[in-house]
Scaffold this active site. Sequence first.
Site, PDB file in Angstrom:
ATOM      1  N   ASP A 128       0.777  -1.284  -0.046  1.00  0.00           N
ATOM      2  CA  ASP A 128       0.053   0.041   0.098  1.00  0.00           C
ATOM      3  C   ASP A 128       0.949   1.262   0.108  1.00  0.00           C
ATOM      4  O   ASP A 128       2.155   1.211  -0.584  1.00  0.00           O
ATOM      5  CB  ASP A 128      -0.928  -0.008   1.207  1.00  0.00           C
ATOM      6  CG  ASP A 128      -2.352   0.702   0.837  1.00  0.00           C
ATOM      7  OD1 ASP A 128      -3.134  -0.024   0.950  1.00  0.00           O
ATOM      8  OD2 ASP A 128      -2.252   1.957   0.553  1.00  0.00           O
ATOM      9  N   HIS A 355      -3.494   6.074   4.013  1.00  0.00           N
ATOM     10  CA  HIS A 355      -4.332   4.757   3.487  1.00  0.00           C
ATOM     11  C   HIS A 355      -3.631   3.566   4.219  1.00  0.00           C
ATOM     12  O   HIS A 355      -4.580   2.776   4.399  1.00  0.00           O
ATOM     13  CB  HIS A 355      -4.279   4.828   1.609  1.00  0.00           C
ATOM     14  CG  HIS A 355      -5.267   3.831   1.387  1.00  0.00           C
ATOM     15  ND1 HIS A 355      -5.010   2.547   1.071  1.00  0.00           N
ATOM     16  CD2 HIS A 355      -6.572   4.055   0.719  1.00  0.00           C
ATOM     17  CE1 HIS A 355      -5.929   1.806   0.500  1.00  0.00           C
ATOM     18  NE2 HIS A 355      -6.910   2.804   0.174  1.00  0.00           N
ATOM     19  N   SER A 513     -11.114  -1.153  -0.571  1.00  0.00           N
ATOM     20  CA  SER A 513      -9.614  -0.946   0.185  1.00  0.00           C
ATOM     21  C   SER A 513      -9.653  -1.410   1.893  1.00  0.00           C
ATOM     22  O   SER A 513      -8.644  -1.696   2.416  1.00  0.00           O
ATOM     23  CB  SER A 513      -8.758   0.099   0.073  1.00  0.00           C
ATOM     24  OG  SER A 513      -8.503   0.607  -1.294  1.00  0.00           O
TER      25      SER A 513
END
Length: 942
Positions: A128, A355, A513
Amino acid sequence: MQLAALKGTCNIRITLPLYSPNSFLSPPSSRFFRPSCSRRRRATSAGGSGRKPSVRAMPSPSPPSPGFPVTSTPEDSKRGEDALLRSFHLTESTFLASLMPKKETGVDRFLEAHPEYDGRGTVIAIFDSGVDPAADGLQVTSDGQPKILDVLDCTGSGDIDTSTVVKTDPDGCILGKSGTRLPVNPAWENPSGEWHVGCKLVYGLFTDSLTSRLKKERRKKWDEKNQEAISESLKHLNEFDKKHRKIDDVSLKKVREDLQNKLDFLRKQAESYEDRGPVIDVVAWHDGSIWRAAVDTQSLEDDSDHGKLSDFVPLTNYRTEQKYGIFSKLDACSFVLNIYDEGNIVSIVTDSSPHGTHVAGIATAFHPKEPLLNGVAPGAQLISCKIGDSRLGSMETGTGLVRALIAAVEVVDKHRIVFISSAGNNGPALSTVGAPGGTTSSIIGVGAYVSPAMAAAAHCVVEPPSEGLEYTWSSRGPTTDGDLGVSVSAPGGAVAPVPTWTLQRRMLMNGTSMASPSACGGVALLISGMKAEGVPVSPYSVREALENTTVAIGDKLEDKLSTGQGLMQWTVQVQPKFHEDASNMEQLVPFEECIQLHSSEGSIVQVPEFLLLTHNGRSFNIVVDPSKLNKGLHYHEVYGTDCKAPWRGPLFRIPVTITKPISLEGQPPLISLLQKSFLPGHIERIFIDVPLGATWVEATMRTSGLDTARRFFIDAVQVWNAERDTSSERGERNFFFDDVMRTHICPLERPIKWESVVTFSSPSSQSFTFPVKGGLTMELSVAQFWSSGIGSNEATVIDFEIIFHGININREVVVFDGSEAPFRIVAESLLSSQKLIPASTLNKIKIPCRPVESNLVTLSTNRDKLPSGEQILALTLTYKFKLEEGAEIKPLVPLLNNRIYDTKIESQFYMISDSNKLVFGLPGPLLVPDQWVGLYIDDDDN
């Protein structure tokens, strides 16, 4: 057996079992964890002959607990869902639990029954944007082990060239790469006396949002100091004028002129202020046993006594000591150092967005003081593999993906890795599943689900939906080659930990996600329990357990697809996969499975009853008879079960997805959808045979019956057809049929997609135009957003009219090279009369360039060495060009552009600089006059 390891995307989660036997999952273990599956991507599963098929979808929630569920009375039941909706309520504890959803997938029940099967013994690699080791809940596991085993920047965006070697002067100082004289801490051991130095603009390590915050705060402080200097300068000027009323002396005139110029300069520099960011110096050395590095961050501090190199606590590779640093109190950004190539490269690892940390928190966060906020698998450990390049706004690169895979496989002896990836956020149209989640059946693609509790707690919806549903934007399958694309679904939203530089402990994010780490944490629980009970772990058996133990969200299959008239016969090849170290004599030769074949609908899809499967695989025929199917979408499935152990569920599935579109007549061709009622989350799909010659669509959408604002997603998708091939040698495994031209879908061409999001605040109409390709089936999907209109008593009534138009031109782009005769452009309309107003614009110049320099090298660091031992090669091509005046340019490399996952070249990257090597920018159009372009290509093909 082995689940093949393939490249991932910025949203991949990998579960790495530290146990490597290869048998299937036993039946008791298959009940450890009941994960989820997409509402839109469901399939039938059966345990044996005569067993009623069940739909794979999101599992039902845990049994009701006080204060949490929808409560009802007999009167409520009579009133139906509307009463259930209004009786929903939360308590403080259920509110906190819903911020980190676990009840929806039965994780709470599993951990209550097996508290030690909480992910212990498993390692999850997060591919990620990077994970912040200082984030809340990511320090230790539930059993006291380090939470994060390693933190890596696989993109190279934080690499600093430290190949320059210096030595200390008599005063114990060294000259940093930035030119700053840096005192060295005399307590640092350095037997060689050699110090590797480098420097970097610190903004290149920060995210755009952090850089923006720092610039604002630094500008505010600079303005204060500048204003003080202006005030002081004005004071001196006024004092001078009071003291010297009349100035005749030349020297006094010069003094006053200097005072005025200083004041003018201070005022003017406020207008031309530009903050390119502080420069930090990095120093690396070998202390006799390992490489260490230190960072000078004085330029980030307000106080010159802080941030000195000599005060820095030296760091080594994170894997060795699990330590990190923080640049300054102002940015609150933590970082990790890794040293490569004998001290010639220091990698400063920061995250490129919140994220990755959020994802890691969903999967594994551990909060001993507030267990309701724990991640799904608090006992699991992490490897952070940053594949989001900070130079590209956190977009992943091929180099990042390959290096991340290399790092991940180092954790296990053989590549027994379970890949879990988000399906994408491009729904609600079909065939919108993204890469890599929808690129191969070896990856478990995860869709996003929202429950009533999540809607009420995380999203703060006043009146949540009465039952769970798939998020509107969650991508749907099937893939263009016919596979399901979305294997399971999991909660797609959470309030989870985020990096410290955000200046908050956690925040809400939603997307597939977020569903992916939720499912990944569930897999970690399953593997943890299997290891604890001595059940052999195989990636294939883990996937089998996931797909065979899910239960339905809804009551019907909404992903039904249909094909045309007559029979179609296809040959399927079933090929078992084994681990690389499988023994020929003990495992491959004796492998035989008697497989019973099943069809979800025997009147449509016909298959043989049995086949004997050996190590070399076996083929069999599938006959599809779509003559009884209506227009629209239909979905069927062929699956095989073990004759000796049908309770294991399907060993393999062969999706058969079919579209049977509506054919249009008339001039111009048009179709109308009248009086369609929409509730929150409802999706209406229509499949249309786009007439030959059509090039664009005029669509009008009218709404009525709404008392509050409503939000709609409108998608149009076309997938390319490939000519039908009835050869028995094709060995097709998955099928996606299109009845328009009796063809199957071509997986090599990307779908043509148009999308729009519109909001109606009152009954009204809106019109759209979008391009289409004649001769291809188009799916038009209209979806009311999942939370739009919740609490309203009125359904939205929609009228939708679609009119096809077409003007076909034999040349859409004309390129002049100065030596050709005049071009003839022919335009024709095959559908109806159209008004044509020809116009042309010459606004682009193509300039072919040859490289003036090329350099092919073998990358030397271990992070660029494949598990097979091959070293990745890098080719650097340098192009020189000059424009007479400023213009917007865009480098175009036809072989490489618009490719990430579907290219044989591992990675490509270009930078544009001037003759002084000052970098103007990275991929994207730029305004440049006289430039150099450097193209960097990686490949693992020696």
